[in-house]
Design a protein around this motif. Sequence first.
Motif, short mmCIF file in Angstrom:
data_model
loop_
_atom_site.label_atom_id
_atom_site.label_comp_id
_atom_site.label_asym_id
_atom_site.label_seq_id
_atom_site.Cartn_x
_atom_site.Cartn_y
_atom_site.Cartn_z
N THR A 416 0.94 -1.00 0.07
CA THR A 416 0.06 0.16 -0.14
C THR A 416 0.86 1.13 0.00
N LEU A 417 0.26 2.50 -0.51
CA LEU A 417 0.90 3.71 -0.50
C LEU A 417 -0.07 4.59 -0.06
N HIS A 418 0.20 5.78 0.46
CA HIS A 418 -0.85 6.93 0.75
C HIS A 418 -0.74 7.96 -0.32
N THR A 419 -1.73 7.72 -1.47
CA THR A 419 -1.50 8.56 -2.51
C THR A 419 -3.23 9.08 -2.82
N ASN A 420 -3.34 9.95 -3.77
CA ASN A 420 -4.87 10.41 -3.88
C ASN A 420 -5.59 9.48 -4.82
N ASP A 421 -4.68 9.12 -5.96
CA ASP A 421 -5.43 8.40 -6.99
C ASP A 421 -4.13 7.30 -7.67
N ALA A 422 -4.51 6.57 -8.57
CA ALA A 422 -3.64 5.80 -9.13
C ALA A 422 -2.55 6.27 -9.97
N PRO A 423 -2.75 7.08 -11.00
CA PRO A 423 -1.54 7.74 -11.52
C PRO A 423 -0.50 8.35 -10.56
N GLN A 424 -1.06 9.10 -9.47
CA GLN A 424 -0.23 9.57 -8.28
C GLN A 424 0.91 8.77 -7.95
N ILE A 446 -2.32 -0.94 -10.18
CA ILE A 446 -2.61 -0.11 -8.90
C ILE A 446 -4.20 0.45 -8.72
N ILE A 447 -4.56 0.22 -7.59
CA ILE A 447 -5.89 0.32 -6.92
C ILE A 447 -5.94 1.38 -6.11
N ALA A 448 -6.74 2.28 -6.56
CA ALA A 448 -7.07 3.75 -5.51
C ALA A 448 -8.39 3.39 -5.04
N GLN A 449 -8.78 3.58 -3.97
CA GLN A 449 -10.01 3.48 -3.12
C GLN A 449 -10.43 4.39 -2.21
N ARG A 450 -11.70 4.24 -1.97
CA ARG A 450 -12.32 5.05 -0.91
C ARG A 450 -13.42 4.42 -0.44
N LEU A 451 -14.16 4.36 0.63
CA LEU A 451 -15.23 3.88 1.11
C LEU A 451 -16.27 4.81 1.29
N GLY A 452 -17.70 4.45 0.48
CA GLY A 452 -18.64 5.19 0.73
C GLY A 452 -19.67 4.67 1.70
N ARG A 453 -20.49 5.64 2.18
CA ARG A 453 -21.45 4.97 3.04
C ARG A 453 -22.74 4.54 2.10
N ARG A 454 -23.06 3.28 2.38
CA ARG A 454 -23.94 2.64 1.64
C ARG A 454 -25.31 3.15 2.08
N LEU A 455 -26.18 3.52 1.22
CA LEU A 455 -27.56 3.86 1.58
C LEU A 455 -28.59 2.60 2.08
N CYS A 456 -29.38 3.09 3.02
CA CYS A 456 -30.34 1.82 3.51
C CYS A 456 -31.32 1.53 2.66
N SER A 457 -31.39 0.14 2.21
CA SER A 457 -32.24 -0.13 1.55
C SER A 457 -33.57 -0.05 2.01
N GLN A 458 -34.03 0.13 3.26
CA GLN A 458 -35.25 0.05 3.73
C GLN A 458 -36.02 1.42 3.47
N TYR A 506 -13.79 2.38 -6.67
CA TYR A 506 -12.26 2.19 -6.85
C TYR A 506 -11.88 2.64 -8.22
N GLN A 507 -10.58 3.04 -8.38
CA GLN A 507 -10.05 3.29 -9.56
C GLN A 507 -8.91 1.95 -9.88
N VAL A 508 -9.13 1.29 -10.83
CA VAL A 508 -8.10 0.22 -10.99
C VAL A 508 -7.55 0.21 -12.22
N MET A 509 -6.23 0.43 -12.32
CA MET A 509 -5.42 0.73 -13.16
C MET A 509 -4.29 -0.16 -13.77
N SER A 510 -4.45 -1.16 -14.62
CA SER A 510 -3.50 -1.86 -15.12
C SER A 510 -2.58 -1.24 -15.80
N ILE A 511 -1.39 -1.43 -15.75
CA ILE A 511 0.00 -0.82 -16.16
C ILE A 511 0.07 -1.24 -17.60
N SER A 512 -0.30 -0.44 -18.81
CA SER A 512 -0.12 -0.95 -20.24
C SER A 512 1.23 -0.47 -20.69
#
Length: 564
Positions: A416-424, A446-458, A506-512
């Motif tokens: 892991t690394l602490h960056t804001n997105d995959a290119p950085q 490279i996978i950049a990620q955040r966790l979002g609050r899931r809306l209650c289905s009810q 997620y931003q999932v960036m495969s290195i081409s």
Amino acid sequence: MNLTGIARKLVLDSHLDQAAAIEAVQNAKKEAIPFTTYLVKNKIVTSSLLAMISSKEFGLPVFDLSAMDIEYAAITLVAEKLITKHNAVPLFKRGNRLYVAISNPTNTQALDEFKFNTGLTTEAILVQEDQLSKFIEKAVRAMDDVGGMDDMLDDDLANLDIVDEEEASGPSQAEVDDAPVVKYVNKILLDGINKGASDIHFEPYEKRYRVRYRIDGILTEVASPPISIAAKLTSRVKVMSRMDIAERRVPQDGRIKLRLSKKRSIDFRVNTCPMLFGEKVVLRILDASSAQMGIDALGYEPEQKDLYMKALANPYGMILVTGPTGSGKTVSLYTGLNILNVPETNISTVEDPVEINLEGINQVNVNDKAGLTFAEALKAFLRQDPDVIMVGEIRDIETASIAIKAAQTGHLVLSTLHTNDAPQTLTRLMNMGVPAFNIATSVNLIIAQRLGRRLCSQCKTLDDIPDQILLKEGYTKEDLKDGVKIYKAVGCDQCNNGCKGRVGIYQVMSISDEMRRLIMGGATSIDLADQAKKEGIPDLRESALKKVMAGLISLEEANRLTKE
């Protein structure tokens, strides 16, 4: 048969004839349920009528229990079996008085048993039977979620089993064991587990002290104990986590393993830091079950999941997961390790500290004082015939260099690394001093990620947002062509302010090959982001907007996490 109490009053007021009342009393006894519960369950009389009659008969006002939040009820003061046995629930404590919700004021046995078990004077609060039944269901569910905590009374709270993995330094536990403080801290920890908190903050200020939980990524104040016990609270947590309670000048790290039952224990990662008015203590609740959820539960889009699985199938190379603290990086890595965890594969990890314990994986805790750093552990791994290596975090050039060399010599490396997105992430490695050639030839994904609050289905409901606003937010005319359903949080008794749980973005960036050429040419993160866009790789913002369209998160939440 002589009728008494509510049954007699129902007959006298002509709401029931005597034969029906006698039959109801007898049937309630046969079913071993309270008389009032039987009446409402079988729709013989309404709960509102019962409450009105009881109120007149006993001179008690009727309390609207639907307005009471289960989180603030004093349900942990008595055992679950007492609540279900007597169809009564403690609501709140004031001084030495415990106020108990009941639907039948003649149920003095409940008040007596609650008084005996808590040592408090009990007073009845009259509520409607249907509201009481629903509230008790919530209370039982909340107590069950703690995993065996429903039968714990005051003595149990004071004597929770803390697994002693190493000797405590500094004064002995007996020197700081203050029974009320012990119970209080244990209750804070247990409530945090029960409410699904990821972190617990103990924070001292000049004139007040507060305790906050981070639930679904948002901090909420849950308690404000007297400032006079601040030092005792800190000392108690330090003793539990095997820290030196005499040392208050420098930060300390520790760990708590709290055994709740024979089958369940919870780990906490603990850190203290000296502040202006005392020491702040933060506990991270570590949930080993999160690594067992499976990749499908994490929220990857199908094409993102395929890229991750393809990278895991490579025999060598590097997979990097980036994002801020608390964004779920460790869970993403351990989900991958769990997929790779087969008898034929030798997997070793080095972390600071180990957060998730998985059988079949060789895990090492960093110990800087003893000289066991990330770099030293990596050097040792390479002499132990590894197939897969996981580095908790790449913090310096030495660790980065060894990890990259391992990825270039036939090993699969995850970190892991602490960056804001995959290119950085790629430019961050360059800034650390890693040669561009080494980055280009080792990093696969490279996978950049955040966790979002899931809306209650009810309770989530449609949000009426004009198309011109949605276009400004980043949606295309193609997205809006068939109509977009955007949902917003509302809030109900099944969720936390309209949200329940979290979902990955997620931003999932495969290195081409083209990206590798750009890296070797000294490209900036902007150049790499432009190339990712050309290759159709969605950035975090686009991924968040997809989750909004899928009804998983609100637009407000997407903006909180990804809007620049």
